[in-house]
Design an enzyme around this catalytic site. Structure first.
Site, short mmCIF file in Angstrom:
data_model
loop_
_atom_site.label_atom_id
_atom_site.label_comp_id
_atom_site.label_asym_id
_atom_site.label_seq_id
_atom_site.Cartn_x
_atom_site.Cartn_y
_atom_site.Cartn_z
CG ASP A 267 -5.42 20.67 26.14
OD1 ASP A 267 -4.92 20.46 27.26
OD2 ASP A 267 -4.80 20.42 25.08
C1 NOJ Z 1 -2.03 20.32 27.48
C2 NOJ Z 1 -1.90 19.28 26.39
O1 NOJ Z 1 -2.32 19.83 25.17
C3 NOJ Z 1 -2.68 18.01 26.66
O2 NOJ Z 1 -2.29 17.06 25.71
C4 NOJ Z 1 -2.42 17.51 28.05
O3 NOJ Z 1 -3.16 16.32 28.27
C5 NOJ Z 1 -2.82 18.60 29.03
N1 NOJ Z 1 -1.98 19.75 28.80
C6 NOJ Z 1 -2.70 18.16 30.46
O4 NOJ Z 1 -1.38 18.09 30.84
#
Ligand code: NOJ
Length: 712
Positions: A267
């Site tokens: 993430d």
């Molecule tokens: C953080 C989020 O937890 C995730 O779901 C997302 O895909 C990423 N950011 C990218 O934006």
């Protein structure tokens, strides 16, 4: 040459730096940037994420323009030494330009075929804008509606989660992932993020292996079985082990037990967060821990690109570990066909059908929670439309809407006007000018209150400590009820809201959710009877915040207090009855369904016959005894009565949604075989045990329509 040989051939020509470059995902620029172009030329960028902030779900984030996408791709393909194309990712979560219901709502449709169709449409629109890869579906099982992200997932049930996972992956990736209109899917957030303590986003989790295998993993297993290309690791730790550096989770379970063969992306900035999580001292430690755990691609924090080479030199990371990660990334790029078709030719997309599907799924997702005979409304009646969501557009699209446009989204007042014209008396939406609104309502036959929550209290980093309706909305309900009129509440929400002190005052409740581009039209179609409601809750609605967690697939208490099922709730709390306001699987229709008794073809099967493919067969007849044709979702639950570990009081194992015309009787058949009657041990082994099973088939998880069978 087959894909495996192409990977090896490429790998044999790559420098260590170029390999590490493939594992580096960076933010895509929004305008030409020579420094970025140079990095592409040097093979230092494997992927772009088209987002500008970490939680773009509630921030507007522009998409990189097609010309620039293609320009950068051309540099990668023609000017980098090996010509490896870039894979472009974006959070295309529950829609692109056309927005479908937030996933918690579309799960309530109990219609995986329609979900798949809608996600196919999403892929078509997103790929036309140059997106190759989406960070969706989000598959986090959650039992806590305080958590803002509960709206992004399929709810509290592993079977619904698995069904929706398969539908979304198939929809995104299509029949052939190399087709230009197929999006590589990403099952996230692996694993356990939905158990964030207290519903506080980004917090720790405590999940036993038994619960992990039986509740949190099934949706991911289904996504893997459906061929999902990628998986995103989650921010949380489980009992002190960050998933980002958890070999147990990323390698032993994901690859060993689930058989995943694609690549894992972290993430956002999650690798360098290992420092804050207290398991790494510096960035190099972070990189070492994550890559050795099995995390292949590093999203945004550049910890891999800055440290891996040195770590290999120092012998802390083997080049073979890097090779393995690179192979996985190249494999997805090759399977996606990026080498042959690297560019986006930006086809014009006709969205007419997509909007129709968006309306259909919005209609099927909405749940009629209460109806004291007031709905459907006559188109000739005078309706006072009141409330803060009567004119709202953006909230209807829900969180994680990056490319849908509020200005293209009809609001509730416009949609209602289109159906009943001047019979709609639109009131002021401000409690401060309530007198004026009341004056209008007095002339009306019925009051429709447009209630709900903003998208800004849902989604990432937008949790709440109280799931009650805001006080001014509750006051609105009470004051309109005091007029002596029939009052209908239409709730535009992402999560289940607490209904105590609310539901009692409303004559009907339509839970319309944040159901996307067609929310308002769909809600009006249901209110005025053009569509018969058919959604069922995929998550329990607690009466009040203090009752969280409340979920149907709970184990039995030894002390006669199974309050979810109405057993002595007074002994659970002295200040309130913790029965659900609306249980899992619940939803009313305008028509009535009458269930017949369950007919079982055989009542006993030996364990070995079951293993060899024999199954229990159940049929039930359902008669539409009401005045409307309507769809019913028939649900089958089991209870493994005595087992070596406590099994849930009910577990959903099958469902089927079907139209039953008024007066007709339909027969529903279900099979339960070896794969549905067992559970996972804490070691992740699947087992089925002998003994009695209760089988329930009915309209929601509280059904008492039951039979018993035995595995001997
Ligand atoms: C953080 C989020 O937890 C995730 O779901 C997302 O895909 C990423 N950011 C990218 O934006």
């Amino acid at each position: 040459m087959d894909i495996e040989s192409r990977i090896e051939e490429l790998l044999s020509r790559m420098t260590l730096q170029e390999k590490i470059g493939q594992l580096n995902q960076v933010k895509a620029p929004l305008k030409a940037d020579e420094a970025v172009f140079e990095q592409i030329r040097q093979g230092k960028i494997g992927s772009f994420i088209m987002a500008t902030t970490a939680h773009a779900g509630n921030d507007d984030t522009a998409i990189t323009e097609n010309l620039l996408i293609n320009k950068m791709q051309k540099i990668a393909v023609e000017e980098s030494r090996l010509g490896i194309p870039i894979i472009y990712g974006r959070d295309v979560i529950h829609g692109h330009r056309t927005v479908y219901p937030v996933p918690l709502a579309s799960a309530a449709s109990f219609n995986p075929e329609l979900v798949e169709k809608c996600y196919r449409n999403i892929a078509r629109e997103a790929t036309a804008d140059g997106v190759n890869w989406t960070f969706s579906p989000m598959l986090d099982l959650s039992r806590d509606p305080r958590w803002g992200r509960i709206i992004e997932g399929p709810g509290e049930d592993p079977y619904v989660g698995a069904t929706m996972a398969e539908a979304c992956v198939k929809g995104f990736q299509g029949d052939d992932i190399s087709n230009k209109d197929s999006l590589v899917a990403c099952a996230k957030h692996y694993i356990g993020y939905g158990a964030s303590e207290g519903g506080r986003d980004y917090h720790r989790t405590e999940i036993s292996d038994y619960n992990l295998y039986n509740y949190y993993l099934p949706a991911f297993r289904a996504a893997v079985n459906a061929g999902v290309g990628t998986v995103m690791s989650s921010f949380n730790d489980i009992s002190g082990q960050p998933v980002t550096s958890g070999k147990k989770y990323l390698t032993d379970i994901l690859r060993g037990k689930l058989g995943f063969e694609g690549f894992v992306v972290s993430d956002w900035d999650a690798v360098c967060q290992l420092k804050k999580q207290g398991v790494a001292e510096n960035d190099a430690d972070c990189a070492e821990l994550a890559i050795n755990a099995g995390l292949d691609m590093n999203m945004t924090d550049k910890v891999y690109i800055n440290n891996l080479e040195q770590l290999v030199i120092e012998g802390k990371v083997s080049e073979e570990t890097i090779n393995t990660a690179v192979r996985r990334v190249l494999k997805i790029k090759l399977q996606k066909g990026l080498f042959e078709k690297p560019y986006c030719d930006a086809p014009e997309i006709d969205r007419t059908e997509h909007l129709k599907d968006a309306r259909a799924i919005a209609e099927e997702s909405m749940v009629l929670l209460k109806n004291d005979g007031v709905l459907p409304l006559s188109k000739n009646s005078k309706v006072a439309l009141v409330g803060p969501f009567a004119r709202e557009r953006r909230a209807l699209l829900g969180s994680w809407t990056l490319d849908g446009k509020a200005e293209e989204t009809p609001n509730f007042a416009e949609a209602m006007k289109a159906v009943i014209g001047n019979n709609m008396l639109l009131s002021d939406d401000n409690i401060a000018v309530l007198d004026n609104s009341i004056a209008r309502a007095v002339k009306a036959d019925v009051v429709v209150l447009a209630l709900g929550e903003s998208e800004k209290v849902t989604g990432e980093a937008y949790s709440v400590s109280d799931i009650s309706l805001p006080k001014n909305q509750v006051e609105l309900i009470h004051r309109y009820k005091a007029l002596g009129k029939k009052v209908v509440g239409v709730f535009f929400c992402g999560r289940p809201m607490a209904m105590e002190g609310v539901a009692e005052y409303l004559d009907a409740i339509l839970y319309a959710w944040h159901a996307g581009s067609e929310t308002a039209n769909a809600a009006c179609n249901i209110l005025f009877g053009d569509v018969v409601p058919s959604g069922k809750t995929a998550v329990t609605f607690p009466k009040r915040t203090g009752h969280i967690p409340m979920y149907y697939n709970v184990t039995s208490s030894g002390r006669k207090v199974d309050c979810y099922y109405g057993e002595n709730p007074q002994n659970c709390y002295v200040d309130s009855y913790p029965t659900p306001a609306f249980p899992f699987g619940f939803g009313l229709s305008y028509t009535e369904f009458e269930y017949g008794e369950i007919v079982s073809r055989t009542n006993e099967i030996t364990l070995s016959d079951l293993k060899n493919g024999k199954s229990f067969n159940f049929t039930v007849s359902v008669k539409n005894t009401g005045d409307y044709d309507g769809k019913e979702t028939v649900q089958l639950y089991i209870r493994d009565k005595i087992a070596s570990v406590m099994r849930p009081l009910r577990e959903l194992k099958a469902f089927e949604k079907r139209l039953i015309n008024k007066g007709d009787t339909e027969t529903f058949s279900f099979q339960l075989g070896y794969d549905k009657l067992g559970f996972y041990t804490e070691n992740g082994d699947y087992t089925v045990e002998k003994g009695e099973f209760e089988i329930y088939i009915g309209e929601n998880c509280l059904t008492t329509n039951k039979t018993t069978v035995e595995i001997i």
